[in-house]
Structures are given as structure tokens and as C-alpha cells.
Design an enzyme around this catalytic site. Structure first.
Site, PDB file in Angstrom:
ATOM      1  N   LYS C 119       0.909  -1.243  -0.015  1.00  0.00           N
ATOM      2  CA  LYS C 119      -0.060  -0.146   0.125  1.00  0.00           C
ATOM      3  C   LYS C 119       1.038   1.289  -0.029  1.00  0.00           C
ATOM      4  CE  LYS C 119      -4.568  -1.154   1.275  1.00  0.00           C
ATOM      5  NZ  LYS C 119      -5.922  -0.477   1.503  1.00  0.00           N
ATOM      6  N   GLY C 167      -6.579  -3.090  12.850  1.00  0.00           N
ATOM      7  CA  GLY C 167      -7.998  -3.543  13.260  1.00  0.00           C
ATOM      8  C   GLY C 167      -8.662  -2.713  14.016  1.00  0.00           C
ATOM      9  N   LYS C 239     -19.069  -5.859  -2.493  1.00  0.00           N
ATOM     10  CA  LYS C 239     -19.587  -5.185  -3.461  1.00  0.00           C
ATOM     11  C   LYS C 239     -20.921  -5.832  -3.604  1.00  0.00           C
ATOM     12  CE  LYS C 239     -15.330  -3.476  -5.368  1.00  0.00           C
ATOM     13  NZ  LYS C 239     -14.338  -3.733  -6.428  1.00  0.00           N
ATOM     14  N   GLU C 277      -8.248   1.539  -8.113  1.00  0.00           N
ATOM     15  CA  GLU C 277      -9.523   2.185  -7.283  1.00  0.00           C
ATOM     16  C   GLU C 277      -9.265   3.219  -6.623  1.00  0.00           C
ATOM     17  OE1 GLU C 277     -10.686  -1.075  -4.380  1.00  0.00           O
ATOM     18  OE2 GLU C 277     -11.277  -2.474  -6.201  1.00  0.00           O
ATOM     19  N   GLU C 291      -6.078   1.766  -4.192  1.00  0.00           N
ATOM     20  CA  GLU C 291      -5.108   0.851  -4.597  1.00  0.00           C
ATOM     21  C   GLU C 291      -5.396   0.375  -6.053  1.00  0.00           C
ATOM     22  OE1 GLU C 291      -5.889  -3.010  -2.685  1.00  0.00           O
ATOM     23  OE2 GLU C 291      -7.985  -2.390  -2.377  1.00  0.00           O
ATOM     24  N   ARG C 295      -5.340  -7.586 -11.419  1.00  0.00           N
ATOM     25  CA  ARG C 295      -6.027  -8.860 -11.815  1.00  0.00           C
ATOM     26  C   ARG C 295      -7.293  -8.578 -12.612  1.00  0.00           C
ATOM     27  NH1 ARG C 295     -10.295  -8.648  -8.045  1.00  0.00           N
ATOM     28  NH2 ARG C 295      -9.530  -7.934  -6.125  1.00  0.00           N
ATOM     29  N   VAL C 298     -14.315  -9.371 -10.471  1.00  0.00           N
ATOM     30  CA  VAL C 298     -15.555  -9.840 -10.700  1.00  0.00           C
ATOM     31  C   VAL C 298     -16.456  -9.037 -11.386  1.00  0.00           C
ATOM     32  CG1 VAL C 298     -17.811 -10.587  -9.280  1.00  0.00           C
ATOM     33  CG2 VAL C 298     -15.336 -11.005  -8.096  1.00  0.00           C
ATOM     34  N   ARG C 341     -24.554  -9.219  -7.907  1.00  0.00           N
ATOM     35  CA  ARG C 341     -23.790 -10.430  -7.767  1.00  0.00           C
ATOM     36  C   ARG C 341     -24.866 -11.381  -6.892  1.00  0.00           C
ATOM     37  NH1 ARG C 341     -17.958  -9.170  -5.373  1.00  0.00           N
ATOM     38  NH2 ARG C 341     -17.234  -7.464  -6.680  1.00  0.00           N
TER      39      ARG C 341
END
Lengths: 179, 452, 452, 179
Positions: C119, C167, C239, C277, C291, C295, C298, C341
Site C-alpha cells: 500500500k 483492526g 460489493k 480503485e 489501490e 487482476r 468480478v 452479484r
């Protein structure tokens, strides 16, 4: 198993039960050289797409003389198995007609009239005696009034359609108990 | 979205019924399917908002039974009837009955259906709209001298048809001027003897042609075209494969062709979706008007795929009285689309129809694939109707991609339990000639001959 | 069509495996599916040219088992591996192993996957390519004075994160300057006590954001974008619905956004399909880089539907060493596409995954519909993998048409035997807020709250 | 079981229970030559999608150690029912293994070697006696050579894979007849 003497009458009775129990899809019986099989299924592969059996009570099925509304169920729950009740309701097969009964069905798609003109008394009522030539109702097809006759001596057992309601081809209209 | 139409009865069956139901659902109007007893368990019946049985299996008693359909529409109170294609879709008297009974017929007026259905009348309208028609006599010729004159103008080869003939009787091809007078005399006297009428038509004889048609949308005032479709891959005048754009046309000729179709529609104040059909002569590279189809066509998805315009929705909106929102400049042709008609026929056995039960159906999927079909696993193809069981439409960035995608999709598709034309389509679209784009209406016949 | 790649092993399962198999078939290369024992009877296994069982059901032993996959690729002699999404798709070490073993990895180099997966490194590259990043400290801040300076530059509200935290621990939102110094001191000393490290990051705190991403294709030299996708409709960072174009962008800002993504890819010599993104701040109407996904995603079909470009085929061609044929000016965005989805989850029960057997599956059909799914009637959803069982993508001439078409298709679809998110999607896309196009990443949560 | 005298009335009762118990989908009864079956199911949804069983003969199924080539059948006859033989051929289930037999399967996808190095004699041959620790073959997984052992005292009955062929996870390699 001596007493398992299956006669043709027994098979007839089985068949009758099957007719009365609309949700039973298959009965098969195999005994001593006898092979008996009844099925509502259009055979196995087909079974997948065949809709679940629909409402079987005449009262339920014919209470809706209107066309079969599918949309609600499908729309509301596309992910859930939906067996749209009342969808293919009105065809003859789904009302059990006894040997001594006659089912009057619509010979054509059109509008059902219980009386010769609005406000007049109905041609027949439940319980009324009829003769073969007794006019039991009118089906209007494009302004043409078609008289339906009782065809048998008997008594009106049930009327499935309400006055001025549209009826499909083959839709059950009334049941005549023969005498 | 619609003003007048709240419910549409679909006076058809199978895939086109499904197609129209889907359009109705997207427009937010009630879809009312009709069905014969043979079609009780079919997908359109299941998916329509409402379904009405209108008669027994034979189409004369159901889908072609005008009385039953109008009666059903009246009894169940629908606002409009969509006739689909085939059946009653080009019956002027049916459109007339709808009009008389206050039901909106989703199509042009009975008057226009009648006019365009009359070949001679349609040709006259085409001529008056400067739409090219096949050169020849404008009507019957009775005077041998006049016939000679016309024939010499038309050029050779030409076709002489006895006006009282038909079905191939009283026709003769004249190859050159040498035999013209003799041929003309012979056929006229033969016709006199055979039919008691010596008059003839004369027409340019086209031997190497393509079938090209233009998709139109018109609201009675404005008219736009969605480009052309090429339907040259036929077998015995039955279209097998349709595509858009036509591989035979350049931009200039495409424009000329489409403009002529728009002129024709404007001439009659056309109002609905419609198609103007042409033959395209591969030899002189000219197109000639044949007829206008005043309905939606089987192959309309091909145009939808390259324009993005939903033809059925537009057609319903026009019937609702709405003006076309689309302007010609909004319509951009993008990529290439091919449609293969899937028939329940055995290509190994003279394309014999073979109804039966689909034991297992798997539609193809993926990018650029559209399968318009009412098939389901377990579906029983009734023997009463057409053998077409679906249409597979593939879009590609170009014609090559559309062909490989179609090949892939045809192979992926599974229709088990009956014979279909799927594999035949794989061979057809992958033949050297189809791939080249350079073929004519007899190409499929010669492909079949080569195979045997 | 391809030069080096004659066979592609698809190191994935389900719908994306099927998607890649279809692309391979259209490219004329052998498709080699791998599968775990749990996926033996699935559609990808049936449709691939070749299928190889590589291990037992758990993905650690099969789809994430690098050794097994490389070994299978070597033993069976495939030229390339397509990793799909998830599993090994962004593992630099896997790409590395492919490279070492002479197998073409269909994706960017291990080096780029590594860089973009880091990142801080990715943010540096973005800064250097003048791609806007969320205002804040460029790295850790240890000096309280420096922290104060940065915070005052960033503005309010802002977020202070202990660099050793994570977290949710060691984070604080500072709403105004009034409490800045106090908050900063507190969190730094807390971090010192808790982690032994007082250093912090400082970042603008965004409260009303959209998620927007740009699809890229790059061959190492040239890079084109296929417009953006809007993935704002999320539930717990998952998403649910994606669409293109984004209803939040005008033409100028779209161009600015997409150009920034291209700049980023060019900066690293990116080579493959990829996605950059961003968050889009609804308040100041600015976008910030988050980021890069190295790849295929979806939701890639959404971009395919509005551009006509087959992203997977292009990705494979790039891996084959071919230069991009597509130029930026060839890419025309047409209409609007939405993807829902479909998950095997119970929306009535906290979206609990519910594997099971699909007793009856009917994919939706018609114009503008694409169902990417490996479902079949009788398919048993295994409990080992993701709950996504398919993606329904609908194209429309505009956003409204895409929404009604999606609604129609969701209603037409039948997935019986299990619970799915289909009906939830109907409600989501027909909510006033979704229809308006004006919403943010918490919209789904508030929709769910309203429901309960 | 002497007292299991099934009469037609019993079948009738069964049928009646079935009718009354809506959640019972199927009853089947099989006894001494009698076979009786009632079903509410449209059945066989499963039948449709489950692939036809594939080759079960070890000789046929394992003759192809290469991955399962599907394409030919599908491509050649998309309209014809195709049960691509050799597709899911190599999993254990499809080779019948007797009680006194042990099937050696591939523990990982890789390459099968019958000998320690090319040209060397094979570890084992059909008919050869083996002991539990006898190495029967090598599976290469990413340059790593994994020895497979016989695990039982016995004799090599069949070898299904040819030298240097790729093998799937779980693919049958050889059958050991235990002694």
C-alpha cells in the site's frame, strides 16, 4: 400374502384415489407378474420443469374465473420455489368428475352470463333440476350469445363461475349431477 | 411509461411470445399470454402476468382463430394485442377487427397492412417513392409489340411470366435477344391455350442475389432506420442465418439503401416497426425492392444487438401513441451480430421436422450471447406448429469475432432428446464461403450438395 | 490468433473459470480446467477442453495449492495459467513460480504485483504519477510538531492512526482544530504505551464516499481505459451491485479520473488487465487513489457491456505478447450496465451463507441480459468456497432501462432449493435512493436498517 | 417375518396415510416379490443434470492417463446426448477394487515414473511380488520425486498409467492384489 389378490377393481380404486389426490404424482405396484404404474409426471427428465401441482379443490380452483395471475408470486420471491396457485387451474382435468356427473365447460373463450339479460333471474341455480335441453348459461363470444345446455337429466351440483366473468377455453362452468 | 396501454395480449406462442412478455414487463404493462391446450406448460404461459387458454392445439382453432382472440381480449379487457410474427400478424382483417372493437393493434393500420400486402400496389408505392424495383413491366402486358419493347429495355437474361400462371407454370427465362421474339410468342400463345389469357409480366432475371432488408421504426410522422440485415443464407426460401451489417454493403450504399426504405415508409405514413425487403444483385451491385413486412420479424434481435434499440418496446410505445424519441443521429451501428435459427429438424435427413421432448436443455452463455427461446428441460415440442425452437444471437466486435463466438456458443449449447440444426449451423458459418462474406441465396444449397 | 499460448490452465473455479474457458475457446486455444474433488461435476469441468483434478475440496489443498497447480501445469504441459480473481491471482510468489517454470502467468509480472500490493509503495507511485491520494502524511510521523503541521494542512475531520495499530485499534477521528493537539498527544502516548511505538499516520477522514474504479488494458507500452465502474453499493465492504458509467461523474471528471489511472499504469509499465480503485468524496466531489488490483475483477463484465471489449480475451492476447490493437479513440461508452452479484445467502438472516442443492435453475434471458454463472439444475453448492453463485449483468440504453431490465430479469430467474440474494437485489435497485443515483457506501446498511 | 402378510387393504392404508401426511413425499415397499411405490415427487430433478456414469472398466478407464479431453464430443455433436467417455475417468470410485486388493492412487497431481531414471528397469511389473515398503513408482511434483510404496504384501495385478505420463490428484496408478 395369500390374500393379496389384486383384481382390476382394485387398480380402478387406486386410480380413483390418485385422481382425487392431486398431489400424488406416482403410484407403482408390482406383484406376481402384475406391473402397475400411474404417474402424473411427464417422465423423469421433464419433471424438472413441470410446475408443481396446483390447487385441487374445485371450490378453490374455480372460484377464480379470471385468467391466471402469475406475477405476484414470481415477483415477490424470485429465489423461492413458487407454485403459482390458480395458474392452470381451470382446465377440466383438475376437477374430479364422477361417473354420474357431467361437467359443463366453456366451448370458447368469452364472457359467462348466468341470466338471459342483466337483472333477470339466473337460468339455473345450484340444486335445480335440469333436462337435456335446459339452457344453463350464455357464453358471449364477440357479441354473439351462445346458449349452453345441460345435456343430461339431473341437478345442478355446483356453479364455478360468477356472472359476467370472463372464461377461458375449456374452463369448468358447472357440474351437473346426472339422474 | 405508457399512456393508453395498460395491458397487452400476446396473440402468439413460443419464443416471440416470451420476447414480447419481457418487453411488456420492462415497460410496466400487464402481459397477457394466450395459449392453446398444447402449449399449456410452456415458458410464456409461466412468465406472463396472466395466461388464457383460447382453444385446442390446431392453430386454426387457437392462434389463428380471430374470433377467439378478439373475444378473449374483450372478455378479459385488454387494451392492446401484439400479434408477433406469422399467425395473424399481417392479416388486415384482424387488425380491422381490433380497431372495430376498440383494441389497439400493435402494428400498422389495417389499411397499410392491406396496401403493403398487395404486391402490385406495394410496387407502385415503391416506384412513386423512388425506391428501385426490379426492372420490367409495371403490370401485365397484353400487346406483343409492347412486350418486345419492354423486354429490350430490361435487358437479358429476363423472365417472362404468364400473368394467369403461377407455381412455376407459364414461366420462361430468355437468355438473349436472339430468341426473344420466338420465346415471347410461344409463351403468350401457350398461356392463351392454357389459361385463356395471353397477358404476361416481364422482369429482369436475377441469378446471383442476396437478400437484404432494412429495419424501420416509424411513428406516422418520423421514421428512423436501424440499418440493414443480411438474410442471404437461406434454404428453400427459409432463412437460416441472418446478420447485420451486411458484408456486401459499403457505407455509401448502406446509406442509400436505408434511405430508400425510409422514403417508402414515409410515403405511406407508416406507423410501427416494419421491414423493407430487397434483393441485392451481386452482379450489378444494385438493390431492388421486393416487399414490405408490416410486422416484427424473427430476426429483429440482430438489429437490436448492433444498435442497442429494443425494437419491441419501441413498437409498443408507438402503438401507445407516443412519438419516436430516437433520432436517426442517435443510432450508431456497433460491431456485428449474427443469428442462427435453431430448428427441431434433422439436417441429415432432408431437414425433416422432428418434434419430441427435450430431455436436457442448456442454453449457451457468456459475453455477447443472447438465446431467445422458450425451451426448458422437459419441454415437449408439439407437432402442431413451426419447427423453430429458438434463436441464438451472437454479437462480436467484428464479423470474425461474431462467427467464433457463435461457434463457441453453438458447441456449448445442449439440446438433448431431439435432432436440431445446431451442428449444421456450425458447419455453415465456418464454411470458407460464409466466412468470406461473399455468397448468394443458393450458397446453402450448394453447401448441402457438397456435403452429400 | 495466438502465437505463444496454445493452452491455458484456469487456476480457479465457478463462474470465472467458465468465463475464461469461453474466452479460450473463442481464441482457439485449449482450455484446461483444474478442479478440486468437490467441483468434479461442475460446468467448467464439463465445458473445458481438458479437466484435471488437483486436490481435495479445501482450497488450501487445491485452488490455493501453488505446488499442485504448477506441478499440474508442468506435468500436463500447458503454456499459460490464468488465475482468475481471488485465490492466487494477486500472489506475487505464484506469478514468480510461473515465471521460473517457464509458464506464462496471465497477469502482470511478479514485480508489479508485489509493488502494487504494497500500500505504501503504491501510494508513492500514485503520488509520483500525479494521481490524487487521500491528503495526509506520506508515511509515519514521529514528531508531534510535524504531526500538528500536517494535520492543519489536511483539514477536518481527520483520522489519526497509530502506525503499529490495526483492526480499529489506535485510531481516532478528530473533528475540529479545537481538540487536535490534545487528541494527537493522547493517541501518541497511548500508542507508545500499547505498542511501544508512538508514530502515527494522519489522513483526511472521508465520511460520505463512493467507490469508483477504472478498468485498464495495457501491453507494457500502451494503455487504454474502458471507463469507470461504480461499486458504491456495498455491504460490509462486500460489493453487491456494480454499474457503469458512474452516476456521480460528468464527462470532464470521468476523463480526468480515467486519465489518472492510465498515468499510474504507464508509470510502472503495467502489462495486463488491471483496475485502479478510488474513493470519490461526495462532499468535495474529488477522487482519491486507494489501490490497484492487478487482476481481472468480478465486475469486469459491466465494462465489457458498455464498451464491447472482451477484457479476458484482451488479457490473454497481452500475455501472449501481442500489442494492444485497441486504441483509446476506438472505445466508445454506450448505454449503461449493472451487475448484481447473486449469492447463496439468506438476506433475512444476516446474509448467512446457505450452501445446498439447486433443485431447479432457470437463467433469465432476452435482450441486454447476461448471466455469468456455473449453475445448473441439480448443482450442489459446496460449503468450501465463496457464496457467490453467479452474476447477472443487464445492459440498457440508459440507467433507467438497465434498472427495469435487471428487475425483470431477477424476477424471471429461478434458483430453487436454496436462499439467494435475488429478491434483495430487486429491492435494492428499486429503492428511491439507488434509482436517484445519489448514494454512498453506507446506503445499503441504512436500507437494511430501514427494512428491519 | 411370517406375520408380514400384506393385503390390498394394507396398501390402501398406506395410501391413505400418505394422503394424510402431507410432508411424506415417497413410500416404497418391497417384499417377497411385491414392489409398491407412491410418490409426490416430480422426481428425478437430479437425473437431469447428473452426468451419465462413465466407463467403469479399469482397462478402458485407465488406458488414458492423460487429462480428460472433452472437446471432441461436445464440438462434433452439440445437439446429441453426449456422455463424454473418459471425462471423469480416473477417480477411484470408478475402478472396482476388491476386498483383497489395494489401489495405489496419485497423492498429488504430477508426472508418473515407472523407473528411478529413464532407461532403468521399472520398479515393478505386473505379476511381481511386492512388500509394504517396496517402491512401486515415482510421482514428480515440481522437480520433487515422491516415492510411492506398495503398502501391502502382495502382487501387482494391474498398472494403469504409462511411464512419464501426467496424473491427476487421486488418479488410479496400480492395483495390488493383497496376499
Amino acid at each position: 400374502m395369500k390374500d393379496l389378490d389384486i383384481g382390476f377393481d382394485d387398480l380402478k380404486r387406486l386410480t380413483k384415489w390418485m385422481r382425487e389426490s392431486d398431489d400424488i404424482r406416482e403410484i407403482s405396484l408390482s406383484y406376481n407378474g402384475l406391473d402397475f404404474f400411474i404417474s402424473r409426471n411427464e417422465n423423469t427428465q421433464r419433471a424438472v420443469t413441470v410446475e408443481a401441482p396446483v390447487a385441487t379443490e374445485p371450490s378453490a380452483s374455480t372460484a377464480s374465473p379470471s385468467p391466471q395471475k402469475n406475477k405476484q408470486e414470481e415477483k415477490k420471491a424470485p429465489e423461492v420455489a413458487s407454485a403459482p396457485a390458480g395458474k392452470t387451474v381451470s382446465s377440466v382435468a383438475e376437477i374430479s368428475v364422477g361417473d354420474n356427473e357431467h361437467l359443463v365447460t366453456a366451448p370458447m373463450v368469452g364472457t359467462f352470463y348466468e341470466a338471459p339479460k342483466p337483472g333477470a333471474p339466473a337460468f339455473v341455480k345450484v340444486g335445480q333440476k335440469v333436462e337435456p335441453r335446459t339452457i344453463v348459461c350464455i357464453i358471449e363470444v364477440m357479441k354473439l350469445m351462445n346458449n349452453l345446455e345441460a345435456k343430461f337429466n339431473g341437478r345442478v351440483k355446483e356453479i364455478y363461475v360468477e356472472d359476467q366473468q370472463p372464461v377461458e377455453f375449456g374452463q369448468p362452468i358447472m357440474l351437473i349431477e346426472k339422474e | 411509461m405508457l399512456n393508453k396501454i395498460k395491458s397487452v395480449m400476446i396473440a402468439n406462442r413460443g419464443e416471440i411470445s416470451l420476447r414480447i412478455i419481457r418487453a411488456c414487463q420492462e415497460l410496466g404493462v400487464e402481459s397477457v399470454a394466450i395459449y392453446s391446450e398444447a402449449d399449456k406448460d410452456t415458458l410464456p404461459v409461466k412468465l406472463a402476468d396472466t395466461a388464457i387458454c383460447i382453444g385446442p392445439a390446431p392453430s386454426q382453432s387457437s392462434y389463428q382463430n380471430q374470433e377467439a382472440i378478439i373475444s378473449a381480449a374483450l372478455a378479459f379487457g385488454v387494451d392492446a394485442i401484439h400479434p408477433g410474427y406469422g399467425f395473424l400478424s399481417e392479416k388486415a382483417d384482424f387488425a380491422q377487427k381490433c380497431e372495430e372493437n376498440g383494441i389497439i393493434f400493435i402494428g400498422p393500420s389495417a389499411d397499410i397492412i392491406g396496401k403493403m400486402g398487395d404486391k402490385i400496389e406495394a410496387r407502385k408505392i415503391a416506384d412513386s417513392a423512388s425506391v428501385p424495383t426490379i426492372p420490367g413491366s409495371d403490370g401485365v402486358v397484353t400487346e406483343p409489340k409492347r412486350a418486345l419493347e419492354i423486354a429490350e429495355n430490361v435487358g437479358f437474361p429476363l423472365l417472362i411470366k404468364a400473368s394467369a400462371g403461377g407455381g412455376g407454370r407459364g414461366m420462361r427465362v430468355v437468355k438473349s435477344k436472339d430468341t426473344l421474339e420466338k420465346d415471347l410468342n410461344e409463351i403468350m400463345s401457350e398461356a392463351e391455350v392454357a389459361f385463356g389469357d395471353s397477358s404476361v409480366y416481364i422482369e429482369k432475371y436475377l441469378t446471383d442475389i442476396r437478400h437484404i432488408e432494412v429495419q424501420l421504426l416509424a411513428d406516422g410522422k418520423n421514421c428512423v432506420h436501424l440499418g440493414e440485415r443480411d438474410c442471404t443464407a437461406q434454404r428453400r426460401n427459409q432463412k437460416l442465418v441472418e446478420e447485420a451489417p451486411s458484408p456486401a454493403l459499403g457505407a455509401a450504399q448502406r446509406d442509400e439503401l436505408c434511405q430508400s426504405a425510409v422514403r417508402l415508409a414515409q410515403k405511406v405514413g407508416y406507423k410501427s416497426a416494419g421491414t423493407v425487403e430487397y434483393v441485392f444483385d451481386n452482379i450489378d451491385k444494385k438493390f431492388y425492392f421486393i416487399e414490405m413486412n408490416t410486422r416484427v420479424q424473427v430476426e429483429h434481435p440482430v438489429s437490436e444487438m448492433i444498435t442497442g434499440v429494443d425494437i419491441i418496446k419501441e413498437q409498443i410505445k408507438i402503438a401507445d401513441g407516443q412519438a419516436l424519441e430516437i433520432k436517426q443521429e442517435d443510432i450508431v451501428l456497433s460491431g456485428h451480430a449474427i443469428e442462427c435459427r435453431l430448428n427441431a429438424e434433422d439436417p441429415e435427413n432432408g431437414f425433416m421436422p422432428c418434434p419430441g421432448t427435450i430431455s436436457n436443455y442448456r442454453p449457451p452463455g457468456g459475453f455477447g450471447i443472447r438465446m431467445d427461446s422458450h425451451l426448458e428441460s422437459g419441454y415437449k415440442i408439439p407437432p402442431y406448429y413451426d419447427s423453430m425452437i429458438g434463436k441464438l444471437i451472437c454479437w462480436g466486435g467484428d464479423r470474425d469475432e461474431a462467427i467464433v463466438r457463435m461457434t463457441r456458443a453453438l458447441s456449448e449449447m445442449k439440446v438433448e432428446g431431439i435432432k436440431t440444426t445446431a451442428q449444421f449451423h456450425v458447419e455453415l458459418i465456418n464454411s470458407e464461403q460464409f466466412k468470406s462474406g461473399d455468397f448468394n441465396t443458393v450458397f446453402v444449397a450448394s453447401l448441402l450438395e457438397k456435403k452429400n
